[in-house]
Design a protein around this motif. Structure first.
Motif, PDB file in Angstrom:
ATOM      1  N   VAL A   1       1.725  -8.716  -2.934  1.00 56.61           N
ATOM      2  CA  VAL A   1       2.761  -7.729  -3.283  1.00 56.61           C
ATOM      3  C   VAL A   1       2.680  -7.375  -4.769  1.00 56.61           C
ATOM      4  O   VAL A   1       2.746  -6.200  -5.150  1.00 56.61           O
ATOM      5  N   LYS A   2       2.512  -8.394  -5.623  1.00 58.75           N
ATOM      6  CA  LYS A   2       2.432  -8.132  -7.062  1.00 58.75           C
ATOM      7  C   LYS A   2       1.216  -7.268  -7.393  1.00 58.75           C
ATOM      8  O   LYS A   2       1.302  -6.351  -8.222  1.00 58.75           O
ATOM      9  N   LEU A   3       0.078  -7.551  -6.758  1.00 60.94           N
ATOM     10  CA  LEU A   3      -1.116  -6.763  -7.039  1.00 60.94           C
ATOM     11  C   LEU A   3      -0.959  -5.329  -6.528  1.00 60.94           C
ATOM     12  O   LEU A   3      -1.374  -4.374  -7.208  1.00 60.94           O
ATOM     13  N   ALA A   4      -0.359  -5.182  -5.372  1.00 59.05           N
ATOM     14  CA  ALA A   4      -0.128  -3.832  -4.851  1.00 59.05           C
ATOM     15  C   ALA A   4       0.806  -3.050  -5.774  1.00 59.05           C
ATOM     16  O   ALA A   4       0.574  -1.858  -6.068  1.00 59.05           O
ATOM     17  N   GLU A   5       1.862  -3.689  -6.246  1.00 57.01           N
ATOM     18  CA  GLU A   5       2.778  -3.010  -7.169  1.00 57.01           C
ATOM     19  C   GLU A   5       2.085  -2.671  -8.482  1.00 57.01           C
ATOM     20  O   GLU A   5       2.353  -1.628  -9.098  1.00 57.01           O
ATOM     21  N   LEU A   6       1.200  -3.556  -8.923  1.00 57.86           N
ATOM     22  CA  LEU A   6       0.414  -3.277 -10.127  1.00 57.86           C
ATOM     23  C   LEU A   6      -0.453  -2.036  -9.921  1.00 57.86           C
ATOM     24  O   LEU A   6      -0.545  -1.169 -10.812  1.00 57.86           O
ATOM     25  N   GLN A   7      -1.076  -1.914  -8.754  1.00 57.08           N
ATOM     26  CA  GLN A   7      -1.888  -0.743  -8.455  1.00 57.08           C
ATOM     27  C   GLN A   7      -1.034   0.521  -8.415  1.00 57.08           C
ATOM     28  O   GLN A   7      -1.461   1.593  -8.876  1.00 57.08           O
ATOM     29  N   GLU A   8       0.167   0.412  -7.902  1.00 52.64           N
ATOM     30  CA  GLU A   8       1.071   1.565  -7.905  1.00 52.64           C
ATOM     31  C   GLU A   8       1.382   2.018  -9.327  1.00 52.64           C
ATOM     32  O   GLU A   8       1.348   3.212  -9.639  1.00 52.64           O
ATOM     33  N   ARG A   9       1.690   1.051 -10.197  1.00 53.88           N
ATOM     34  CA  ARG A   9       2.030   1.401 -11.585  1.00 53.88           C
ATOM     35  C   ARG A   9       0.845   2.035 -12.304  1.00 53.88           C
ATOM     36  O   ARG A   9       1.031   2.793 -13.261  1.00 53.88           O
ATOM     37  N   GLN A  10      -0.349   1.735 -11.854  1.00 58.35           N
ATOM     38  CA  GLN A  10      -1.542   2.317 -12.467  1.00 58.35           C
ATOM     39  C   GLN A  10      -1.990   3.602 -11.763  1.00 58.35           C
ATOM     40  O   GLN A  10      -3.105   4.068 -11.968  1.00 58.35           O
ATOM     41  N   ASN A  11      -1.103   4.137 -10.925  1.00 56.67           N
ATOM     42  CA  ASN A  11      -1.371   5.382 -10.203  1.00 56.67           C
ATOM     43  C   ASN A  11      -2.613   5.272  -9.316  1.00 56.67           C
ATOM     44  O   ASN A  11      -3.478   6.161  -9.288  1.00 56.67           O
ATOM     45  N   LYS A  12      -2.682   4.169  -8.589  1.00 58.51           N
ATOM     46  CA  LYS A  12      -3.766   3.953  -7.645  1.00 58.51           C
ATOM     47  C   LYS A  12      -3.165   3.717  -6.262  1.00 58.51           C
ATOM     48  O   LYS A  12      -3.203   2.602  -5.717  1.00 58.51           O
ATOM     49  N   PRO A  13      -2.583   4.769  -5.663  1.00 62.57           N
ATOM     50  CA  PRO A  13      -1.875   4.575  -4.392  1.00 62.57           C
ATOM     51  C   PRO A  13      -2.780   4.138  -3.252  1.00 62.57           C
ATOM     52  O   PRO A  13      -2.345   3.394  -2.371  1.00 62.57           O
ATOM     53  N   GLN A  14      -4.044   4.587  -3.242  1.00 60.24           N
ATOM     54  CA  GLN A  14      -4.930   4.183  -2.144  1.00 60.24           C
ATOM     55  C   GLN A  14      -5.184   2.680  -2.162  1.00 60.24           C
ATOM     56  O   GLN A  14      -5.175   2.023  -1.108  1.00 60.24           O
ATOM     57  N   GLU A  15      -5.415   2.137  -3.373  1.00 60.57           N
ATOM     58  CA  GLU A  15      -5.641   0.697  -3.483  1.00 60.57           C
ATOM     59  C   GLU A  15      -4.399  -0.090  -3.081  1.00 60.57           C
ATOM     60  O   GLU A  15      -4.479  -1.131  -2.422  1.00 60.57           O
ATOM     61  N   ALA A  16      -3.222   0.444  -3.483  1.00 63.91           N
ATOM     62  CA  ALA A  16      -1.970  -0.214  -3.112  1.00 63.91           C
ATOM     63  C   ALA A  16      -1.780  -0.196  -1.600  1.00 63.91           C
ATOM     64  O   ALA A  16      -1.410  -1.211  -0.990  1.00 63.91           O
ATOM     65  N   ARG A  17      -2.059   0.966  -0.982  1.00 61.88           N
ATOM     66  CA  ARG A  17      -1.901   1.070   0.470  1.00 61.88           C
ATOM     67  C   ARG A  17      -2.828   0.093   1.190  1.00 61.88           C
ATOM     68  O   ARG A  17      -2.461  -0.511   2.198  1.00 61.88           O
ATOM     69  N   ARG A  18      -4.023  -0.066   0.661  1.00 58.52           N
ATOM     70  CA  ARG A  18      -4.972  -0.998   1.273  1.00 58.52           C
ATOM     71  C   ARG A  18      -4.381  -2.408   1.329  1.00 58.52           C
ATOM     72  O   ARG A  18      -4.505  -3.106   2.343  1.00 58.52           O
ATOM     73  N   LEU A  19      -3.719  -2.811   0.251  1.00 64.70           N
ATOM     74  CA  LEU A  19      -3.121  -4.142   0.210  1.00 64.70           C
ATOM     75  C   LEU A  19      -1.932  -4.240   1.151  1.00 64.70           C
ATOM     76  O   LEU A  19      -1.772  -5.243   1.866  1.00 64.70           O
ATOM     77  N   TYR A  20      -1.084  -3.213   1.169  1.00 62.25           N
ATOM     78  CA  TYR A  20       0.081  -3.244   2.064  1.00 62.25           C
ATOM     79  C   TYR A  20      -0.368  -3.284   3.528  1.00 62.25           C
ATOM     80  O   TYR A  20       0.217  -4.009   4.352  1.00 62.25           O
ATOM     81  N   GLU A  21      -1.412  -2.530   3.851  1.00 62.25           N
ATOM     82  CA  GLU A  21      -1.921  -2.539   5.226  1.00 62.25           C
ATOM     83  C   GLU A  21      -2.518  -3.899   5.575  1.00 62.25           C
ATOM     84  O   GLU A  21      -2.394  -4.373   6.706  1.00 62.25           O
TER      85      GLU A  21
END
Length: 285
Positions: free
Chosen positions: A234-254
């Motif tokens: 969750v922390k890494l996905a949120e970090l990716q969101e803050r860095q404007n990397k929604p695809q990487e964040a979605r990959r982690l959430y999925e």
């Protein structure tokens, strides 16, 4: 009721038998199960007072401290538990349970916001019960690191002390997997706060590769390891969101949903934020 009546005869009929000694523990556990922790504490204290030479006496004192702690979050109960543990350590200094008594004392001190005393105690534990001679000695090390991290709020230099211990435990191949995952999560937090997000990524993504994507290694995680891995993802996905990397964040959430990591609610919320399509909730059996 019949069992309780029969057991109640033990202290009268066999006042000094080993069964009678153990009766105090049984009664304490029964009382605690009914929420009567004051009575539970009284039973095990009575055991320790009346049978100080019994093999159960050290355990009774440890249990008494645990019951005292459960009586409430008021500092007086924590202090009472601490005094009981000090009695245990003084009376039975060579008993194996002393390590756990000292560890609990450190936890109680932290609950009382006495982090300095807790740090001193954990340092002594680490030196007295080094790993691998004492397998549980690593739990004292991570408790020490957590305490140093708390002390860094007023003394920033201590943060690096905590990070050094987290890194040591994370890299220790012989350490329990769950503890390594916990240490890795906390080391990543330090890297993110004190260095750069990239440094946190360099810790967290290899953890996910090792203990989430590798099914054989993932199967070795216990409940505590899965908890810390969930927080890491969750922390890494949120970090990716803050860095404007929604695809990487979605990959982690999925991935959280795919692997049934215990953070599914966070994953669904994250997918909604990042434009992903949340999976349907599993049907009720």
């Amino acid at each position: 009721a019949a069992a309780q009546a029969s057991l109640a005869q033990l202290p009268t009929d066999y006042p000094i038998s080993s069964a009678t000694v153990f009766w105090y523990i049984i009664e304490a556990e029964a009382a605690a199960a009914e929420g009567k922790v004051v009575d539970a504490q009284r039973f095990v204290i009575d055991l320790a007072d009346r049978f100080p030479d019994s093999e159960y006496a050290p355990y009774a004192l440890y249990s008494a401290a645990s019951y005292a702690e459960r009586r409430g979050s008021d500092g007086q109960y924590y202090e009472r538990a601490n005094r009981i543990l000090e009695r245990l350590v003084s009376k039975y200094p060579d008993h194996p349970i002393v390590f756990y008594a000292r560890l609990k004392q450190g936890n109680l001190l932290r609950l009382m916001n006495e982090y300095g005393r807790a740090s001193t105690l954990y340092h002594a534990l680490v030196n007295s019960y080094p790993f691998p001679r004492f397998a549980d000695g690593l739990s004292a090390q991570i408790a020490l690191a957590d305490t140093e991290k708390s002390l860094s709020a007023s003394d920033p230099a201590r943060a690096s002390n905590a990070a050094a211990i987290y890194e040591l435990l994370y890299d220790m191949q012989a350490a329990p997997v769950d503890l390594r995952v916990e240490a890795g999560h906390k080391l990543g937090l330090y890297r993110e706060d004190s260095e750069t997000p990239k440094r946190a990524y360099d810790i967290w993504w290899p953890m996910i590769e090792a203990w989430v994507l590798d099914d054989a290694k993932a199967a070795k995680l216990g409940a505590n390891g899965r908890y810390w891995m969930a927080r890491t993802m969750v922390k890494l996905a949120e970090l990716q969101e803050r860095q404007n990397k929604p695809q990487e964040a979605r990959r982690l959430y999925e991935l959280i949903l795919e692997k049934n990591i215990p953070a599914t609610a966070h994953a669904r919320e994250g997918l909604a934020r990042t434009g992903g399509r949340p999976r349907p909730e599993p049907a009720s059996p």
